[in-house]
Design an enzyme around this catalytic site. Structure first.
Site, PDB file in Angstrom:
ATOM      1  N   ILE A  36       0.840  -1.198   0.000  1.00  0.00           N
ATOM      2  CA  ILE A  36       0.000   0.000   0.000  1.00  0.00           C
ATOM      3  C   ILE A  36       0.871   1.243   0.000  1.00  0.00           C
ATOM      4  O   ILE A  36       1.968   1.254   0.548  1.00  0.00           O
ATOM      5  CB  ILE A  36      -0.966  -0.003   1.219  1.00  0.00           C
ATOM      6  CG1 ILE A  36      -1.886   1.221   1.197  1.00  0.00           C
ATOM      7  CG2 ILE A  36      -0.213  -0.120   2.539  1.00  0.00           C
ATOM      8  CD1 ILE A  36      -3.005   1.177   2.237  1.00  0.00           C
ATOM      9  N   CYS A  37       0.370   2.295  -0.625  1.00  0.00           N
ATOM     10  CA  CYS A  37       1.042   3.593  -0.696  1.00  0.00           C
ATOM     11  C   CYS A  37       2.407   3.416  -1.366  1.00  0.00           C
ATOM     12  O   CYS A  37       2.509   2.784  -2.408  1.00  0.00           O
ATOM     13  CB  CYS A  37       1.138   4.191   0.708  1.00  0.00           C
ATOM     14  SG  CYS A  37       1.466   5.973   0.734  1.00  0.00           S
ATOM     15  N   ASP A  38       3.484   3.940  -0.809  1.00  0.00           N
ATOM     16  CA  ASP A  38       4.794   3.805  -1.442  1.00  0.00           C
ATOM     17  C   ASP A  38       5.256   2.358  -1.526  1.00  0.00           C
ATOM     18  O   ASP A  38       6.077   2.015  -2.377  1.00  0.00           O
ATOM     19  CB  ASP A  38       5.848   4.647  -0.703  1.00  0.00           C
ATOM     20  CG  ASP A  38       6.291   5.859  -1.506  1.00  0.00           C
ATOM     21  OD1 ASP A  38       5.662   6.157  -2.546  1.00  0.00           O
ATOM     22  OD2 ASP A  38       7.280   6.504  -1.110  1.00  0.00           O
ATOM     23  N   SER A  72       3.390  -0.082  -2.464  1.00  0.00           N
ATOM     24  CA  SER A  72       2.849  -0.623  -3.713  1.00  0.00           C
ATOM     25  C   SER A  72       3.732  -0.212  -4.880  1.00  0.00           C
ATOM     26  O   SER A  72       4.020  -1.012  -5.773  1.00  0.00           O
ATOM     27  CB  SER A  72       1.400  -0.173  -3.938  1.00  0.00           C
ATOM     28  OG  SER A  72       1.314   1.228  -4.105  1.00  0.00           O
TER      29      SER A  72
END
Length: 199
Positions: A102-104, A106
């Protein structure tokens, strides 16, 4: 035998992105899962919110059998420390366990070639292309959604904590679809909108 879910946490990890998932697994999972944290070493890791967590495992001592590897977002995915996560990602893909970012985190999956053959999302496609460079060839599979699950890989942008959690709960078959949907809607919509019966 309980199934193990591993959460990768680096310094300045986004604590809220793991908290929904781990607590839902504990509450809905009927004691079928155990939650473990993994980091570069066994030294305490501090979250963005200031929580200090003592990892259960270093990268060199993770269990041989696990059901999921979840990469928690945060502020360290573009540092040298993150490079050490690639062998874990490769191992997870090789064994066919669930992989989430998730977020960075990903976008980090894009930098190690894990997103080239699956539908996926991240915070921003242009940023992903620039950061990952030639290692990322999956731009045609980028989906502009909060969270995307394809095969054994789940990705989400940084605003999709609950959506990410929901996809992981479903993929791990933590509880019935009905129970997971009710959990998601309650936390997403709030007590008054979701409709808790009056006392």
């Amino acid at each position: 035998m309980k199934k193990t879910v591993l959460f990768v946490i680096l310094q300045q990890f986004a604590d809220w992105e793991s908290a929904y998932i781990s607590s839902a697994i504990k509450m809905l999972g009927n004691n079928k899962f155990e939650i473990k944290t993994v980091s570069v070493g066994k030294e305490p890791v501090q979250s963005i919110g200031g929580f200090s967590v003592l990892p259960d495992y270093g990268f060199d001592s993770i269990p041989k059998d696990y059901s999921a590897l979840i990469l928690t977002g945060g502020l360290s995915w573009r540092t040298n420390a993150a490079h050490a996560v690639k062998p874990l990602v490769d191992d997870c893909l090789c064994r066919g366990s669930l992989l989430g970012g998730i977020c960075d985190a990903s976008a980090f999956l894009g930098t190690v070639g894990a997103l080239n053959d699956v539908n996926h999302t991240a915070n921003d496609l242009d940023d992903l292309i620039q950061w990952a460079g030639e290692r990322y060839t999956g731009k045609n599979k980028f989906v502009h959604k909060q969270a995307v699950r394809d095969k054994n890989i789940i990705t989400a942008n940084g605003t999709a904590t609950l959506e990410f959690a929901k996809e992981i709960l479903i993929a791990l078959n933590v509880a019935s679809d009905k129970a997971i949907s009710e959990w998601y809607e309650f936390h997403k919509l709030g007590v008054y909108t979701f409709g808790v019966p009056k006392m």
